[in-house]
Motif scaffolding. Structure first.
Motif, mmCIF file in Angstrom:
data_model
loop_
_atom_site.group_PDB
_atom_site.id
_atom_site.type_symbol
_atom_site.label_atom_id
_atom_site.label_comp_id
_atom_site.label_asym_id
_atom_site.label_seq_id
_atom_site.Cartn_x
_atom_site.Cartn_y
_atom_site.Cartn_z
ATOM 1 N N PHE A 17 4.407 -3.449 9.704
ATOM 2 C CA PHE A 17 3.514 -3.161 8.593
ATOM 3 C C PHE A 17 4.028 -3.796 7.309
ATOM 4 O O PHE A 17 5.235 -3.959 7.108
ATOM 5 C CB PHE A 17 3.386 -1.645 8.388
ATOM 6 C CG PHE A 17 2.989 -0.895 9.629
ATOM 7 C CD1 PHE A 17 1.738 -1.065 10.189
ATOM 8 C CD2 PHE A 17 3.883 -0.024 10.247
ATOM 9 C CE1 PHE A 17 1.367 -0.370 11.331
ATOM 10 C CE2 PHE A 17 3.530 0.674 11.384
ATOM 11 C CZ PHE A 17 2.256 0.495 11.936
ATOM 12 N N THR A 18 3.096 -4.123 6.415
ATOM 13 C CA THR A 18 3.481 -4.658 5.111
ATOM 14 C C THR A 18 4.010 -3.522 4.234
ATOM 15 O O THR A 18 3.951 -2.341 4.598
ATOM 16 C CB THR A 18 2.274 -5.309 4.409
ATOM 17 O OG1 THR A 18 1.355 -4.273 4.001
ATOM 18 C CG2 THR A 18 1.567 -6.290 5.332
ATOM 19 N N THR A 19 4.483 -3.882 3.071
ATOM 20 C CA THR A 19 4.987 -2.871 2.134
ATOM 21 C C THR A 19 3.876 -2.254 1.303
ATOM 22 O O THR A 19 4.145 -1.389 0.463
ATOM 23 C CB THR A 19 6.034 -3.497 1.197
ATOM 24 O OG1 THR A 19 5.434 -4.601 0.498
ATOM 25 C CG2 THR A 19 7.244 -3.979 1.980
ATOM 26 N N GLN A 20 2.629 -2.682 1.517
ATOM 27 C CA GLN A 20 1.514 -2.128 0.745
ATOM 28 C C GLN A 20 1.380 -0.635 0.997
ATOM 29 O O GLN A 20 1.318 -0.184 2.145
ATOM 30 C CB GLN A 20 0.210 -2.835 1.117
ATOM 31 C CG GLN A 20 -0.993 -2.347 0.324
ATOM 32 C CD GLN A 20 -2.269 -3.089 0.706
ATOM 33 O OE1 GLN A 20 -2.232 -4.090 1.440
ATOM 34 N NE2 GLN A 20 -3.407 -2.617 0.224
ATOM 35 N N GLU A 21 1.343 0.134 -0.075
ATOM 36 C CA GLU A 21 1.278 1.588 0.039
ATOM 37 C C GLU A 21 -0.129 2.023 0.437
ATOM 38 O O GLU A 21 -1.133 1.487 -0.032
ATOM 39 C CB GLU A 21 1.660 2.229 -1.293
ATOM 40 C CG GLU A 21 1.765 3.740 -1.243
ATOM 41 C CD GLU A 21 2.288 4.330 -2.536
ATOM 42 O OE1 GLU A 21 2.223 5.572 -2.679
ATOM 43 O OE2 GLU A 21 2.745 3.560 -3.392
ATOM 44 N N ASN A 72 7.960 1.290 6.226
ATOM 45 C CA ASN A 72 6.651 1.200 5.594
ATOM 46 C C ASN A 72 5.632 2.126 6.269
ATOM 47 O O ASN A 72 5.966 2.973 7.086
ATOM 48 C CB ASN A 72 6.155 -0.254 5.593
ATOM 49 C CG ASN A 72 7.194 -1.193 5.012
ATOM 50 O OD1 ASN A 72 7.815 -0.881 4.010
ATOM 51 N ND2 ASN A 72 7.400 -2.344 5.649
ATOM 52 N N GLY A 73 4.391 1.935 5.920
ATOM 53 C CA GLY A 73 3.331 2.704 6.545
ATOM 54 C C GLY A 73 3.468 4.204 6.327
ATOM 55 O O GLY A 73 4.149 4.679 5.428
ATOM 56 N N HIS A 74 2.803 4.958 7.193
ATOM 57 C CA HIS A 74 2.793 6.422 7.124
ATOM 58 C C HIS A 74 2.994 6.951 8.531
ATOM 59 O O HIS A 74 2.453 6.402 9.502
ATOM 60 C CB HIS A 74 1.461 6.915 6.559
ATOM 61 C CG HIS A 74 1.422 8.389 6.317
ATOM 62 N ND1 HIS A 74 1.861 8.968 5.135
ATOM 63 C CD2 HIS A 74 1.015 9.415 7.104
ATOM 64 C CE1 HIS A 74 1.707 10.273 5.195
ATOM 65 N NE2 HIS A 74 1.198 10.582 6.391
ATOM 66 N N LEU A 75 3.749 8.030 8.651
ATOM 67 C CA LEU A 75 4.061 8.597 9.961
ATOM 68 C C LEU A 75 3.487 10.001 10.084
ATOM 69 O O LEU A 75 3.755 10.873 9.250
ATOM 70 C CB LEU A 75 5.580 8.634 10.169
ATOM 71 C CG LEU A 75 6.080 9.255 11.475
ATOM 72 C CD1 LEU A 75 5.551 8.494 12.684
ATOM 73 C CD2 LEU A 75 7.605 9.294 11.490
ATOM 74 N N PHE A 76 2.682 10.204 11.120
ATOM 75 C CA PHE A 76 2.166 11.518 11.487
ATOM 76 C C PHE A 76 2.858 11.983 12.769
ATOM 77 O O PHE A 76 3.150 11.180 13.644
ATOM 78 C CB PHE A 76 0.671 11.483 11.788
ATOM 79 C CG PHE A 76 -0.235 11.165 10.629
ATOM 80 C CD1 PHE A 76 -0.428 12.078 9.601
ATOM 81 C CD2 PHE A 76 -0.936 9.965 10.600
ATOM 82 C CE1 PHE A 76 -1.295 11.800 8.552
ATOM 83 C CE2 PHE A 76 -1.804 9.677 9.561
ATOM 84 C CZ PHE A 76 -1.981 10.596 8.528
ATOM 85 N N ILE A 77 3.061 13.293 12.884
ATOM 86 C CA ILE A 77 3.446 13.906 14.144
ATOM 87 C C ILE A 77 2.373 14.932 14.485
ATOM 88 O O ILE A 77 2.063 15.820 13.679
ATOM 89 C CB ILE A 77 4.827 14.593 14.074
ATOM 90 C CG1 ILE A 77 5.911 13.616 13.617
ATOM 91 C CG2 ILE A 77 5.183 15.196 15.435
ATOM 92 C CD1 ILE A 77 6.216 12.504 14.596
#
Length: 251
Positions: A17-21, A72-77
């Motif tokens: 993933f890119t560093t784009q938030e 980066n990115g977002h992590l869900f569990i």
């Protein structure tokens, strides 16, 4: 054919993933999509945890043995969750329950899994990439401890999303005749000779993707997997029992 079907037929797992938030509004939308997933008996027996603590993401990446999980990115569990329903029952003067039985566990497992897939579809429609992480079960007990999961909950899948920083090839899928039957299970046998062309296709896929690494076929992967149970995954049934699941309904 429409744009949504075309997108799903061309699904690719994204691991870079890119560093784009990702905007908070996007995360909220994805959580809302998960919340609106079909659910067994309308019990909504799952929960979603967003991992925003960098140290916690790193710890989960180490469990997964996938460094990109922390990048980066977002992590869900996604959690199978009958704890909430047990609490509701207790507060309504129904202290006894059977939510630890196989029936309710499978319902919670299905709820959580369906929510993951809905979230993936929604994320991809927004220009995001995603990777589903069964690898969090490499050490389920540590995930439970890290996330302070109470009894009658269990981590099912992780999901990392972000703006893609790669364009991987499409991974070829099994021919339909091995996966789709009519009015009953009708697997064509013998299987391996009929998978020769598919094995060649998979071999070419790996050869093009990882020219400097071992190439493989589908049937060889299946053969190796038959006896391959990582040490801590062999403990999953014990951990499920400890979490209060798969308890016989008549106990």
């Amino acid at each position: 054919m429409n744009a949504e079907i075309d997108r799903q037929l061309h699904h690719r797992t994204i691991r870079a993933f890119t560093t784009q938030e990702i905007p908070a509004t996007t995360i909220d939308t994805l959580v809302d999509v998960a919340r609106h997933t079909a659910t067994s008996e309308f019990l909504q027996a799952f929960s979603v945890i967003s991992i925003t603590d960098p140290q916690l993401k790193t710890a989960i990446a180490q469990i997964s043995k996938q460094p990109y999980v922390a990048n980066n990115g977002h992590l869900f569990i996604f959690i199978a969750d009958q704890h909430r329903n047990a609490i509701i029952g207790a507060e309504m003067n129904q202290p006894e329950n059977k939510v630890g039985g196989a029936n309710k566990f499978l319902a919670a497992l299905a709820d959580a899994t369906l929510a993951v897939q809905n979230t993936v579809v929604a994320a991809e429609s927004m220009g995001l990439g995603a990777v589903v992480l069964g690898s969090i079960l490499n050490d389920a007990q540590q995930i439970i401890d890290l996330l302070h999961l109470p009894e009658l909950t269990f981590p099912v899948l992780g999901l990392a999303i972000g703006y893609p920083d790669q364009e991987p090839q499409y991974k070829p899928r099994l021919p339909k005749k091995f996966m789709h039957f009519e009015n009953g299970y009708q697997l064509p046998e013998p299987i391996v000779p009929q998978l020769k062309a598919y094995d060649a296709e998979v071999h070419d896929y790996y050869d093009l993707r990882e020219a400097n690494r071992r190439v493989d076929t589908f049937t060889n992967q299946v053969k190796r997997s038959l006896l391959n149970v990582p040490e801590k995954r062999a403990q999953l049934l014990t951990i499920l029992h400890q979490q209060g699941f798969l308890i016989e309904d008549d106990h």
